[in-house]
Design a protein around this motif. Structure first.
Motif, mmCIF file in Angstrom:
data_model
loop_
_atom_site.group_PDB
_atom_site.id
_atom_site.type_symbol
_atom_site.label_atom_id
_atom_site.label_comp_id
_atom_site.label_asym_id
_atom_site.label_seq_id
_atom_site.Cartn_x
_atom_site.Cartn_y
_atom_site.Cartn_z
ATOM 1 N N ASP A 1 -6.713 59.345 -46.780
ATOM 2 C CA ASP A 1 -7.142 60.233 -45.707
ATOM 3 C C ASP A 1 -6.402 61.560 -45.859
ATOM 4 O O ASP A 1 -5.698 61.783 -46.844
ATOM 5 N N ARG A 2 -6.556 62.437 -44.872
ATOM 6 C CA ARG A 2 -5.952 63.768 -44.976
ATOM 7 C C ARG A 2 -4.431 63.705 -45.088
ATOM 8 O O ARG A 2 -3.808 64.612 -45.639
ATOM 9 N N VAL B 1 -15.118 58.812 -46.050
ATOM 10 C CA VAL B 1 -14.899 59.151 -44.647
ATOM 11 C C VAL B 1 -15.551 58.068 -43.800
ATOM 12 O O VAL B 1 -16.549 57.476 -44.196
ATOM 13 N N GLU C 1 -12.409 64.995 -40.311
ATOM 14 C CA GLU C 1 -11.739 64.457 -41.500
ATOM 15 C C GLU C 1 -12.351 65.030 -42.774
ATOM 16 O O GLU C 1 -11.634 65.378 -43.721
#
Length: 272
Positions: free
Chosen positions: A189-190, A220, A232
């Motif tokens: 993820d980020r 995502v 996201e």
């Protein structure tokens, strides 16, 4: 701020059409058609023999025969496995299968590959499971063999088939990405992506490769709602990820999240 300078790849939207819980194949065929009609860039499936979640004994279909059908059915969208398991096929055979689907699709195949992880698949189909390390060693041996066989086949592939390697193990997997992959698919993820990207850059430096030549791909999730999914996607794109993929499950294959991602892609492209 992007962790990857000089990103030149366009943003693309993928949909992983998970081939589970759909007793009638026509549902999957229809989902692929709808993806192409929506403007989705890549339709992925996966390479397992049983459902990954939900009823473990529910309906399920095989990966590569399905990709051949998708190649014939579609005309624009790219197709591939996210990802094909290296353990299930001899590397030369996999290269030949990929070349064949490449020709059927007129050059729209992405060859996704990983080391494998689902023990039930191995046990039920008679493959040696080994260890995570031994499976990665097998993948390291297979990748150059795949490249070599692709170069020998007659007729040759219609293009240099992009090889996508999935995973984020810092010692072995990301080294293989640096050495062999055109596309890296990370299960991140980020928050976790920047650290993994830094390790990949270090491996690229060690093998004399420019990190920006590796296209970045990530999934995502729509479970938190469309707004959270798009936030996201924005964050990952700002970090240099250019392939954003959402999974959809049978039997209904709801593509509303995919449609939202396509609109987001078009708006971001127009704004940029």
């Amino acid at each position: 701020m992007s962790t990857l300078a000089g990103v030149t790849f366009p943003i693309r939207i993928g949909v992983q059409i998970q081939p589970q819980h759909s007793p009638t194949y026509s549902h999957i065929r229809d989902a692929v058609r709808r993806c192409e009609d929506l403007g989705v860039d890549i339709a992925f499936n996966w390479d397992h023999f049983f459902p990954l979640y939900g009823d473990p004994d529910s309906a399920h279909y095989e990966c590569w025969t399905m990709l051949g059908a998708w190649a014939e059915q579609t005309s624009r969208i790219e197709i591939g496995a996210l990802v094909s398991c290296n353990s299930y096929r001899n590397p030369e055979l996999l290269a030949d299968m990929a070349r064949t689907v490449d020709h059927i699709s007129a050059g729209r195949l992405i060859l996704g590959i990983g080391s494998g992880w689902k023990q039930k698949d191995y046990d039920e189909y008679g493959y040696e499971f080994g260890t995570a390390g031994s499976r990665l060693d097998d993948l390291a041996e297979a990748l150059p063999r795949i490249r070599s066989r692709l170069a020998k086949l007659n007729p040759a592939p219609t293009r240099d088939i992009p090889i996508l390697v999935g995973g984020q193990g810092e010692r072995k997997t990301l080294r293989l990405v640096a050495e062999h992959a055109d596309i890296w698919h990370a299960f991140v993820d980020r928050n976790t992506y920047p650290g993994k990207a830094t390790v990949l850059s270090e491996h690229c430096a060690a093998v004399g490769r420019e990190p920006g030549t590796v296209e970045r791909s990530a999934g995502v999730q729509e479970s938190g709602g469309v707004d959270a999914m798009l936030a996201e996607a924005d964050a990952l794109a700002d970090l240099g990820v250019t392939i954003l993929t959402v999974g959809v499950n049978g039997p209904d294959y709801d593509l509303s999240a995919a449609a939202a991602l396509c609109r987001w892609r078009d708006g971001r492209t127009a704004a940029g």
